[in-house]
Design an enzyme around this catalytic site. Structure first.
Site, PDB file in Angstrom:
ATOM      1  N   LYS A   1       1.330  -1.340   0.173  1.00 52.82           N
ATOM      2  CA  LYS A   1      -0.347  -0.171   0.084  1.00 52.82           C
ATOM      3  C   LYS A   1       0.460   0.835   0.073  1.00 52.82           C
ATOM      4  O   LYS A   1       1.967   1.144  -0.858  1.00 52.82           O
ATOM      5  CB  LYS A   1      -1.071   0.247   0.900  1.00 52.82           C
ATOM      6  CG  LYS A   1      -2.009  -1.590   0.905  1.00 52.82           C
ATOM      7  CD  LYS A   1      -2.916  -1.797   2.284  1.00 52.82           C
ATOM      8  CE  LYS A   1      -3.491  -2.910   1.843  1.00 52.82           C
ATOM      9  NZ  LYS A   1      -4.873  -2.818   3.024  1.00 52.82           N
TER      10      LYS A   1
ATOM     11  N   HIS B   1      -8.917  -2.997  -6.076  1.00 47.96           N
ATOM     12  CA  HIS B   1      -8.751  -3.685  -4.233  1.00 47.96           C
ATOM     13  C   HIS B   1      -9.426  -2.539  -3.826  1.00 47.96           C
ATOM     14  O   HIS B   1      -9.442  -1.225  -4.508  1.00 47.96           O
ATOM     15  CB  HIS B   1      -7.036  -2.838  -4.318  1.00 47.96           C
ATOM     16  CG  HIS B   1      -7.234  -3.261  -3.068  1.00 47.96           C
ATOM     17  ND1 HIS B   1      -7.811  -2.165  -1.989  1.00 47.96           N
ATOM     18  CD2 HIS B   1      -6.514  -4.020  -1.838  1.00 47.96           C
ATOM     19  CE1 HIS B   1      -7.421  -3.058  -0.263  1.00 47.96           C
ATOM     20  NE2 HIS B   1      -6.386  -4.006  -0.675  1.00 47.96           N
TER      21      HIS B   1
ATOM     22  N   GLU C   1      -9.728  -0.033  -1.931  1.00 45.43           N
ATOM     23  CA  GLU C   1      -9.171   0.921  -1.338  1.00 45.43           C
ATOM     24  C   GLU C   1      -9.082   1.580  -2.417  1.00 45.43           C
ATOM     25  O   GLU C   1      -9.975   3.674  -1.614  1.00 45.43           O
ATOM     26  CB  GLU C   1      -8.039   0.880  -0.125  1.00 45.43           C
ATOM     27  CG  GLU C   1      -8.128   0.266   0.551  1.00 45.43           C
ATOM     28  CD  GLU C   1      -6.616  -0.207   1.352  1.00 45.43           C
ATOM     29  OE1 GLU C   1      -5.308   0.034   0.831  1.00 45.43           O
ATOM     30  OE2 GLU C   1      -7.003  -1.191   2.630  1.00 45.43           O
TER      31      GLU C   1
ATOM     32  N   GLY D   1      -7.422  -5.396   7.686  1.00 43.43           N
ATOM     33  CA  GLY D   1      -6.807  -4.400   8.589  1.00 43.43           C
ATOM     34  C   GLY D   1      -7.401  -4.357  10.591  1.00 43.43           C
ATOM     35  O   GLY D   1      -7.034  -3.528  10.263  1.00 43.43           O
TER      36      GLY D   1
HETATM   37  P1  13P Z   1      -4.410  -6.702   5.399  1.00 46.39           P
HETATM   38  O1  13P Z   1      -2.922  -7.704   5.138  1.00 46.39           O
HETATM   39  O2  13P Z   1      -3.779  -5.749   6.467  1.00 46.39           O
HETATM   40  O3  13P Z   1      -5.414  -7.262   6.086  1.00 46.39           O
HETATM   41  O4  13P Z   1      -4.256  -6.062   4.308  1.00 46.39           O
HETATM   42  C1  13P Z   1      -5.268  -7.289   3.226  1.00 46.39           C
HETATM   43  C2  13P Z   1      -5.089  -6.130   1.836  1.00 46.39           C
HETATM   44  O5  13P Z   1      -5.834  -5.535   1.822  1.00 46.39           O
HETATM   45  C3  13P Z   1      -3.864  -6.478   0.081  1.00 46.39           C
HETATM   46  O6  13P Z   1      -4.287  -5.833  -0.316  1.00 46.39           O
END
Ligand code: 13P
Length: 239
Positions: free
Chosen positions: A16, A94, A96, A170
């Site tokens: 990220k 994704h 996000e 997350g």
């Molecule tokens: P986390 O492993 O921090 O939960 O994030 C997952 C993710 O969004 C991977 O693309």
């Protein structure tokens, strides 16, 4: 295009908006891979060229790509530019990006098409929100996302699907192992053509749960966020 059949599992680190030159130097001093698994690191795009690809199973992955191929689109990076820099994988859709940058199934499909035509494997991310899960809409949401975002030319050799329940990203929460396996099985059966697709799981994967998740029949690897930033933990996940 990378031959996915060469690997028993695929592990993708999604950094990220994290990392810097120093971080990358230390990361690759400690990263240990084995020939069985495919290991992809998706760094912020400005650092992609600093990622090491000196072993047969270590690859670079981008976190996004433009829908455009070239032209007056300030700030964009095209699939051709990624290919020119030895990038073999690219995350698309994704949650996000869907949430903060207006990515939708239509742009995911277009981006994936551009990537496939450039010999880069799109990792198409899908997943339901907590509300959708609680109102039993998971399957309906996944069918719509898959049908609208996976291009017709996609097949098990040129496209990967990543199931990331948004409520698990997350948060430290994960679906039960039974639920993960069932959803992956469901994804592979949405249409006959998905039967042999590699489907990765993402959302709060860490050392303590990764081996159980990867051992599931319908799970072909993991997409890892937070835990991939700690190289010791990532090493233990991929080993
Ligand atoms: P986390 O492993 O921090 O939960 O994030 C997952 C993710 O969004 C991977 O693309």
């Amino acid at each position: 295009m990378i031959n996915l059949a060469n690997f028993s599992s695929i592990f993708i680190a999604n950094w990220k908006l994290n990392g810097n030159i120093d971080f990358i130097k230390h990361y690759y001093q400690k990263l240990t891979t084995n020939n069985k698994n495919c290991v992809v690191v998706c760094s912020p795009s400005i650092y992609l060229n600093a990622l090491k690809i000196d072993s047969k199973n270590m690859f670079r992955g981008a976190q996004d790509v433009s829908v455009y191929r070239e032209g007056a689109y300030t700030g964009e990076l095209s699939a051709e530019m990624l290919e020119d820099n030895n990038i073999n994988f690219c995350l698309v859709g994704h949650s996000e990006r869907r949430q903060y940058f207006s990515e939708n199934n239509e742009t995911v499909k277009l981006k994936s098409l551009n990537l496939i035509e450039t010999n880069i494997i799109p990792v198409i991310c899908i997943g339901e929100t907590l509300k959708e899960k609680e109102t039993n809409q998971t399957k309906e949401v996944l069918i719509k996302q898959i049908n609208e975002s996976v291009p017709n030319i996609s097949n098990s050799k040129n496209t990967i699907i990543a199931y990331e329940p948004i409520w698990a990203i997350g948060t430290g929460l994960t679906p039960t192992l039974e639920d993960i396996d069932e959803v992956h099985d469901f994804i592979k059966r949405i249409d006959k053509r998905f039967n042999t697709f590699k489907v990765l799981y993402g959302g709060s994967v860490k050392t303590s749960n990764s081996s159980d998740i990867v051992a599931l029949k319908n799970v072909d690897g993991c997409l890892i966020g937070g835990a991939s930033l700690k190289v010791d933990e990532f090493n233990s996940i991929i080993s």
